[in-house]
Design a protein around this motif. Structure first.
Motif, PDB file in Angstrom:
ATOM      1  N   PRO A   1       0.812  -1.203   0.000  1.00  0.00           N
ATOM      2  CA  PRO A   1       0.000   0.000   0.000  1.00  0.00           C
ATOM      3  C   PRO A   1       0.854   1.265   0.000  1.00  0.00           C
ATOM      4  N   ALA A   2       0.354   2.295  -0.690  1.00  0.00           N
ATOM      5  CA  ALA A   2       1.051   3.571  -0.681  1.00  0.00           C
ATOM      6  C   ALA A   2       0.803   4.267   0.651  1.00  0.00           C
ATOM      7  N   ARG A   3       1.793   4.992   1.116  1.00  0.00           N
ATOM      8  CA  ARG A   3       1.660   5.711   2.376  1.00  0.00           C
ATOM      9  C   ARG A   3       1.140   7.109   2.089  1.00  0.00           C
ATOM     10  N   ILE A   4      -0.064   7.399   2.499  1.00  0.00           N
ATOM     11  CA  ILE A   4      -0.672   8.695   2.250  1.00  0.00           C
ATOM     12  C   ILE A   4      -0.826   9.433   3.577  1.00  0.00           C
ATOM     13  N   GLU A   5      -0.241  10.625   3.634  1.00  0.00           N
ATOM     14  CA  GLU A   5      -0.272  11.404   4.858  1.00  0.00           C
ATOM     15  C   GLU A   5      -1.462  12.359   4.818  1.00  0.00           C
TER      16      GLU A   5
ATOM     17  N   ARG B   1       5.052   3.761  -6.260  1.00  0.00           N
ATOM     18  CA  ARG B   1       4.076   3.951  -5.178  1.00  0.00           C
ATOM     19  C   ARG B   1       3.577   5.389  -5.092  1.00  0.00           C
ATOM     20  N   GLU B   2       4.485   6.340  -4.818  1.00  0.00           N
ATOM     21  CA  GLU B   2       4.024   7.703  -4.637  1.00  0.00           C
ATOM     22  C   GLU B   2       5.173   8.696  -4.767  1.00  0.00           C
ATOM     23  N   VAL B   3       4.788   9.936  -5.066  1.00  0.00           N
ATOM     24  CA  VAL B   3       5.705  11.075  -5.037  1.00  0.00           C
ATOM     25  C   VAL B   3       5.053  12.126  -4.149  1.00  0.00           C
ATOM     26  N   VAL B   4       5.792  12.596  -3.155  1.00  0.00           N
ATOM     27  CA  VAL B   4       5.238  13.528  -2.173  1.00  0.00           C
ATOM     28  C   VAL B   4       5.945  14.877  -2.286  1.00  0.00           C
ATOM     29  N   LEU B   5       5.145  15.952  -2.392  1.00  0.00           N
ATOM     30  CA  LEU B   5       5.665  17.308  -2.467  1.00  0.00           C
ATOM     31  C   LEU B   5       5.130  18.126  -1.297  1.00  0.00           C
TER      32      LEU B   5
ATOM     33  N   PHE C   1       1.169  12.463  -4.818  1.00  0.00           N
ATOM     34  CA  PHE C   1       0.851  11.850  -6.109  1.00  0.00           C
ATOM     35  C   PHE C   1       0.926  10.340  -5.939  1.00  0.00           C
ATOM     36  N   ARG C   2      -0.196   9.688  -6.070  1.00  0.00           N
ATOM     37  CA  ARG C   2      -0.251   8.239  -5.901  1.00  0.00           C
ATOM     38  C   ARG C   2      -0.190   7.549  -7.261  1.00  0.00           C
TER      39      ARG C   2
END
Length: 542
Positions: free
Chosen positions: A34-38, A237-241, A260-261
């Motif tokens: 799973p992607a980690r979404i904050e 998985r994801e890119v976080v900005l 970005f998921r």
């Protein structure tokens, strides 16, 4: 802009019927887990990426999603604005007296995310790095309008005299740093609209130390000069900005965090949106057709038929008009590409310049069988013939379109026979180059937000004028448009009206990009090419 023919050919191949559903880029293998979404920020948006970016090196990034990310991490001399209007970026202003030499004046409060000043040297470094043949950048052609750029980039690193020629030709590239805040650029030929091309990620600046060490490696804290900065990149998985507090226009940026998921499966992405885990999702055309409230934008490309103007009977205008009117584009697309494209009324896609006005052609864009048949009878009378046979050249990838198109034309124009010639893509290119065809399925792709890039291809000396069409008034209109600077649009529209009156080409469709957004996410800006997604003014409205 001058483009290498090989580059254009590869782009046109991408817009063949098999690639018509470009609204969903090619998927890459996913990474399990799973992607980690904050969710700790009130102003946080979570956005779908159909593929992994691949690279965030502006000299080498080609994936559309990578360009979208770069457009929010970085900023060039200028930036795209609504309606095709340019907005100042790092350059607070620019000037030119001849449309050929441009001087950009950088704002002194432009900062990298580490607080360091953005300088003219960092723009020059990035452009030279992209053009350096050793870099092997697939974005170098975008800078070919700069005087000396193409010659330097075209050197063969394996040549015995490469070192000497490298230094000689580099000196001829007209990129000059005047001081920390002033950059001067000279072009091969006048183009008053050229500053707009610097909004593309290929023109973004680079930190010298970071680029030389491999800019854009997953997980690296990429130093950025745009509205956001990179926090984390987990491939697959994801890119976080997060918001970049050092950005010169940070007061206008309302989002604090953007996740970005990465999810190649559009239906899974839509399910996640339904669960409230995504705020925006990209959709393939077929899926978009099943939903309501979907937004769309035509892509900067057109697919159509090229009619060889040195071959009879295609030199007959009434015949070309009859062919144009005999094609019911809505019906044709419903048969071969449902939900993935929109009918093309003309050459220039309507998304360019924030909404290119469609011309009032001498013939309607939709199929009109009655008028088509009347013009066909006039044509046969003019030719003194009862039957006409035309050969339709196409590659394997466009076979479904070619088959349906041939059947439609034959059904609507009695006495017409269409003989299809399906050949390998490379052979199709060669046949078109030497002119051994009657009609060919072809595509045209704009690399910049400039209708003239497409219209210029039908002037007599342009290498992409595959129709072999010569029209003096058309050439004059294109030249006036090129010379008129900011007032060139009337001449450009006049040129397109002439093109669609004479019909050396028959536009068929424009590929479309689809997406859907949750109502709480406001202020998104979308553009047809380059950095297509602008989050500068986006915000969450609880």
């Amino acid at each position: 802009m001058h483009l290498c023919i090989k580059r254009v050919a590869s782009l046109l191949f991408a817009f063949s019927l098999a690639g018509c559903a470009v609204s969903q880029p090619n998927a890459q293998p996913t990474v399990s887990g799973p992607a980690r979404i904050e969710t700790v920020f009130k102003q946080q948006a979570t956005i779908h990426l159909p593929t992994d970016p691949g690279s965030l090196d502006s000299a080498k990034a080609t994936e559309p999603v990578a360009l979208d990310l770069l457009g929010n991490l970085m900023e060039g001399l200028v930036r795209q604005g609504p309606g095709g209007i340019l907005e100042p970026g790092v350059a607070e202003r620019w000037e030119s007296t001849d449309g050929r030499s441009f001087t950009f004046f950088l704002r002194k409060n432009a900062r990298w995310s580490d607080g360091q000043t953005v300088t003219a040297e960092e723009f020059a470094f990035a452009w030279y790095r992209t053009l350096d043949p050793v870099t092997e950048s697939n974005q170098a052609y975008r800078l070919y309008a700069i005087a000396g750029a193409e010659d330097w980039n075209g050197l063969d690193p394996k040549a015995a005299d490469f070192g000497k020629r490298w230094a000689e030709l580099r000196e001829r590239v007209q990129i000059k740093v005047i001081d920390d805040y002033t950059l001067r650029v000279g072009l091969q030929a006048p183009n008053p609209q050229w500053p707009g091309q610097t909004a593309h990620p290929a023109f973004f600046p680079q930190r010298i130390s970071q680029a030389s060490s491999g800019q854009g490696v997953p997980g690296e804290q990429l130093t950025s000069n745009g509205p956001f900065q990179l926090v984390r990149w987990s491939p697959g998985r994801e890119v976080v900005l997060r918001k970049n507090p050092a950005y010169w226009d940070a007061k206008s940026v309302r989002l604090e965090h953007v996740v970005f998921r990465i999810e190649p499966d559009a239906r899974e992405a839509f399910r996640l949106m339904d669960l409230g885990q995504l705020d925006m999702v990209y959709l393939p055309g077929i899926m978009a057709a099943e939903l309501t409230g979907v937004e769309r934008m035509s892509q900067p490309a057109t697919m159509g038929l090229v009619l060889n103007q040195v071959r009879k009977p295609l030199t007959n205008l009434n015949l070309r008009r009859a062919l144009y009117l005999a094609i019911d584009r809505e019906r044709l697309l419903s048969q071969v590409a449902p939900g993935t494209a929109i009918p093309a009324a003309s050459l220039v896609p309507p998304s360019l310049l924030g909404g290119w006005p469609q011309p009032q052609s001498v013939t309607p864009p939709a199929g009109d069988r009655i008028l088509a048949r009347h013009l066909w009878e006039v044509t046969l009378s003019e030719l003194g013939m009862e039957e006409v046979t035309l050969r339709l050249l196409h590659a394997k990838e466009t076979a479904p379109l070619a088959e349906r198109l041939a059947l439609m034309l034959q059904a609507n124009l009695p006495g017409l026979t269409i003989e299809r010639e399906m050949v390998p893509f490379a052979e199709r290119l060669e046949r078109v180059r030497i002119g051994t065809f009657d009609m060919v399925l072809q595509g045209w792709v704009a690399e910049t937000d400039d209708p003239l890039e497409l219209l210029e291809q039908f002037t007599p000396d342009h290498p992409a004028n595959d129709a072999r069409w010569i029209h003096a008034e058309y050439r004059q209109a294109v030249e006036r448009a090129k010379d008129d600077g900011v007032d060139r649009l009337p001449a450009a529209k006049e040129a397109e009206a002439i093109l669609m009156g004479e019909l050396p080409i028959l536009p068929l469709y424009h590929p479309v990009r689809y997406w859907t957004v949750r109502p709480r996410l406001k202020g998104l800006r979308h553009f047809p090419l380059g950095a297509r997604l602008d989050l500068r003014h986006a915000h969450i409205d609880p």
